[in-house]
Design an enzyme around this catalytic site. Sequence first.
Site, PDB file in Angstrom:
ATOM      1  N   SER A   1       0.672  -1.101  -0.519  1.00 51.19           N
ATOM      2  CA  SER A   1       0.371  -0.214  -0.102  1.00 51.19           C
ATOM      3  C   SER A   1       1.180   1.165   0.041  1.00 51.19           C
ATOM      4  O   SER A   1       1.797   1.065   0.718  1.00 51.19           O
ATOM      5  CB  SER A   1      -0.908  -0.161   0.833  1.00 51.19           C
ATOM      6  OG  SER A   1      -1.370   1.216   1.310  1.00 51.19           O
TER       7      SER A   1
ATOM      8  N   TYR B   1      -1.459  -0.704  10.007  1.00 53.28           N
ATOM      9  CA  TYR B   1      -1.358  -1.050   8.602  1.00 53.28           C
ATOM     10  C   TYR B   1      -0.332  -0.652   7.845  1.00 53.28           C
ATOM     11  O   TYR B   1       0.055  -1.470   7.114  1.00 53.28           O
ATOM     12  CB  TYR B   1      -3.148  -0.228   8.568  1.00 53.28           C
ATOM     13  CG  TYR B   1      -2.976  -0.784   7.046  1.00 53.28           C
ATOM     14  CD1 TYR B   1      -3.711  -2.155   6.634  1.00 53.28           C
ATOM     15  CD2 TYR B   1      -2.767   0.463   5.970  1.00 53.28           C
ATOM     16  CE1 TYR B   1      -4.035  -1.875   5.224  1.00 53.28           C
ATOM     17  CE2 TYR B   1      -3.165   0.057   4.930  1.00 53.28           C
ATOM     18  CZ  TYR B   1      -3.768  -1.121   4.072  1.00 53.28           C
ATOM     19  OH  TYR B   1      -4.051  -1.405   2.869  1.00 53.28           O
TER      20      TYR B   1
HETATM   21  N1  LIG Z   1      -8.563  -0.597  -1.938  1.00 50.64           N
HETATM   22  C1  LIG Z   1      -7.824   0.357  -1.626  1.00 50.64           C
HETATM   23  O1  LIG Z   1      -7.996   1.671  -1.381  1.00 50.64           O
HETATM   24  C2  LIG Z   1      -6.109   0.065  -1.307  1.00 50.64           C
HETATM   25  C3  LIG Z   1      -5.512   0.514  -1.229  1.00 50.64           C
HETATM   26  C4  LIG Z   1      -4.278   0.570  -0.895  1.00 50.64           C
HETATM   27  C5  LIG Z   1      -3.785  -1.383  -0.453  1.00 50.64           C
HETATM   28  N2  LIG Z   1      -5.146  -2.309  -0.654  1.00 50.64           N
HETATM   29  C6  LIG Z   1      -4.729  -3.253  -0.314  1.00 50.64           C
HETATM   30  O2  LIG Z   1      -4.865  -3.971  -1.396  1.00 50.64           O
HETATM   31  C7  LIG Z   1      -5.207  -5.787  -0.542  1.00 50.64           C
HETATM   32  C8  LIG Z   1      -6.657  -5.397  -1.120  1.00 50.64           C
HETATM   33  O3  LIG Z   1      -7.709  -4.518  -0.599  1.00 50.64           O
HETATM   34  P1  LIG Z   1      -9.308  -4.801  -1.329  1.00 50.64           P
HETATM   35  O4  LIG Z   1     -10.103  -3.384  -1.473  1.00 50.64           O
HETATM   36  O5  LIG Z   1      -9.457  -4.924  -2.427  1.00 50.64           O
HETATM   37  O6  LIG Z   1      -9.921  -5.532  -0.104  1.00 50.64           O
HETATM   38  P2  LIG Z   1     -11.266  -5.678   0.575  1.00 50.64           P
HETATM   39  O7  LIG Z   1     -11.079  -5.721   1.527  1.00 50.64           O
HETATM   40  O8  LIG Z   1     -12.159  -5.538  -0.543  1.00 50.64           O
HETATM   41  O9  LIG Z   1     -10.805  -7.556   0.056  1.00 50.64           O
HETATM   42  C9  LIG Z   1      -9.938  -8.503   1.112  1.00 50.64           C
HETATM   43  C10 LIG Z   1     -10.125  -9.647   0.823  1.00 50.64           C
HETATM   44  O10 LIG Z   1      -8.988 -10.380   1.202  1.00 50.64           O
HETATM   45  C11 LIG Z   1     -10.799 -11.077   2.228  1.00 50.64           C
HETATM   46  N3  LIG Z   1      -9.336 -11.796   3.612  1.00 50.64           N
HETATM   47  C12 LIG Z   1      -9.090 -10.878   4.643  1.00 50.64           C
HETATM   48  N4  LIG Z   1      -8.529 -11.551   5.469  1.00 50.64           N
HETATM   49  C13 LIG Z   1      -8.494 -12.736   4.950  1.00 50.64           C
HETATM   50  C14 LIG Z   1      -7.688 -13.929   5.789  1.00 50.64           C
HETATM   51  N5  LIG Z   1      -7.286 -13.664   7.267  1.00 50.64           N
HETATM   52  N6  LIG Z   1      -7.509 -14.834   4.867  1.00 50.64           N
HETATM   53  C15 LIG Z   1      -7.763 -14.891   3.594  1.00 50.64           C
HETATM   54  N7  LIG Z   1      -8.408 -13.864   3.250  1.00 50.64           N
HETATM   55  C16 LIG Z   1      -9.305 -12.711   4.006  1.00 50.64           C
HETATM   56  C17 LIG Z   1     -11.867 -10.745   2.608  1.00 50.64           C
HETATM   57  O11 LIG Z   1     -12.519 -12.108   2.608  1.00 50.64           O
HETATM   58  C18 LIG Z   1     -11.390  -9.818   1.140  1.00 50.64           C
HETATM   59  O12 LIG Z   1     -12.314 -11.220   0.187  1.00 50.64           O
HETATM   60  C19 LIG Z   1      -5.036  -5.681   0.609  1.00 50.64           C
HETATM   61  O13 LIG Z   1      -3.634  -5.916   0.657  1.00 50.64           O
HETATM   62  C20 LIG Z   1      -4.852  -4.093   1.292  1.00 50.64           C
HETATM   63  O14 LIG Z   1      -4.476  -3.289   1.998  1.00 50.64           O
HETATM   64  C21 LIG Z   1      -6.156  -1.684  -0.902  1.00 50.64           C
END
Ligand SMILES: NC(=O)c1ccc[n+]([C@@H]2O[C@H](COP(=O)([O-])OP(=O)(O)OC[C@H]3O[C@@H](n4cnc5c(N)ncnc54)[C@H](O)[C@@H]3O)[C@@H](O)[C@H]2O)c1
Length: 279
Positions: free
Chosen positions: A154, A168
């Site tokens: 991130s 985080y």
């Molecule tokens: N959306 C953003 O703006 C953003 C920005 C920076 C980084 N990220 C990173 O991108 C990645 C995906 O984010 P997203 O926004 O798609 O998140 P999201 O919450 O929409 O999806 C995350 C998925 O991971 C699964 N998950 C959570 N904990 C779990 C576990 N212990 N074991 C297995 N599966 C698990 C959830 O069920 C979900 O399907 C993450 O690593 C997040 O930190 C997202």
Amino acid sequence: MLNKNTNSKRFLDKVVLVTGGAQGIGAATVEAFASEGARIVIADIQDEKGEALAAQLREQGVQAIYVHADCTRSADVENMVQRTVQEFGALHVAANVLGGGHRSDVMGNTVHNTSEEAFDGTMAISLRSCWLSMKYEVLHMMNNGGGAIVNCSSMAAVSVEPHAPMSYGLAKAGVNLLTRHGAVEYGQYGIRVNAIMPNTTATPLLRSMFDEQQISAMVEAQQAIPRAIEASEQADAIVWLASEQAAMITGHILPVDGGRNAYGSLGPSRSSAIKTAHD
Ligand SMILES: NC(=O)c1ccc[n+]([C@@H]2O[C@H](COP(=O)([O-])OP(=O)(O)OC[C@H]3O[C@@H](n4cnc5c(N)ncnc54)[C@H](O)[C@@H]3O)[C@@H](O)[C@H]2O)c1
């Protein structure tokens, strides 16, 4: 979705594992690899969503399974890799996408007011899960001709993020160094390890935390391209890093950030006294 890039098929018959693959960036990554001919393993804790996505892919002719895996637990992660190999006979690519904060770790949590539960929980979801996944993925890849791993960090990893809890960003900074460790330690086995650093990306996670107005304000303040990034745009970067087009790229942490990184360490100016090139 599956019609995208159908001519290229860069991953024809390759076996691709996506953690956190049931929704958001993970689900977009699943679809992007599937559109390139890959056989897919979706690992997640949302069984209904994961099973539904796997079933939808199978209806479209893609070989896909869902595996329940809480990636903070080593037994689940070991089983996730074992099931992948049992089902498809190999593991060529792993996209370790899952991450996020513990439910008790909220915006505004700083060094002194973060509870141990919040700290440990976020570290488990965003760092331990990535380390455990890599551990079992490389154990297989080392003995089977190599592979490619792409982690999901991130932009919160590289500077203090006002709208993310302290732990985080700390966990994601750990993901960046873990990525470099992986690249250095396993390059000799034909394993490449890279990461993406998303900025504000339109996913269920983001929408559960902020409304549309807040998202607009965030991207306007932070990014050169002032719109939320699509999950598919993160997925495209993951697929490229895993592909042969990136054969000599390893240990790279790629911002997928609408140009946020271009402002450098001081970030974008918030002063209205400074005119932009368009004024
Ligand atoms: N959306 C953003 O703006 C953003 C920005 C920076 C980084 N990220 C990173 O991108 C990645 C995906 O984010 P997203 O926004 O798609 O998140 P999201 O919450 O929409 O999806 C995350 C998925 O991971 C699964 N998950 C959570 N904990 C779990 C576990 N212990 N074991 C297995 N599966 C698990 C959830 O069920 C979900 O399907 C993450 O690593 C997040 O930190 C997202």
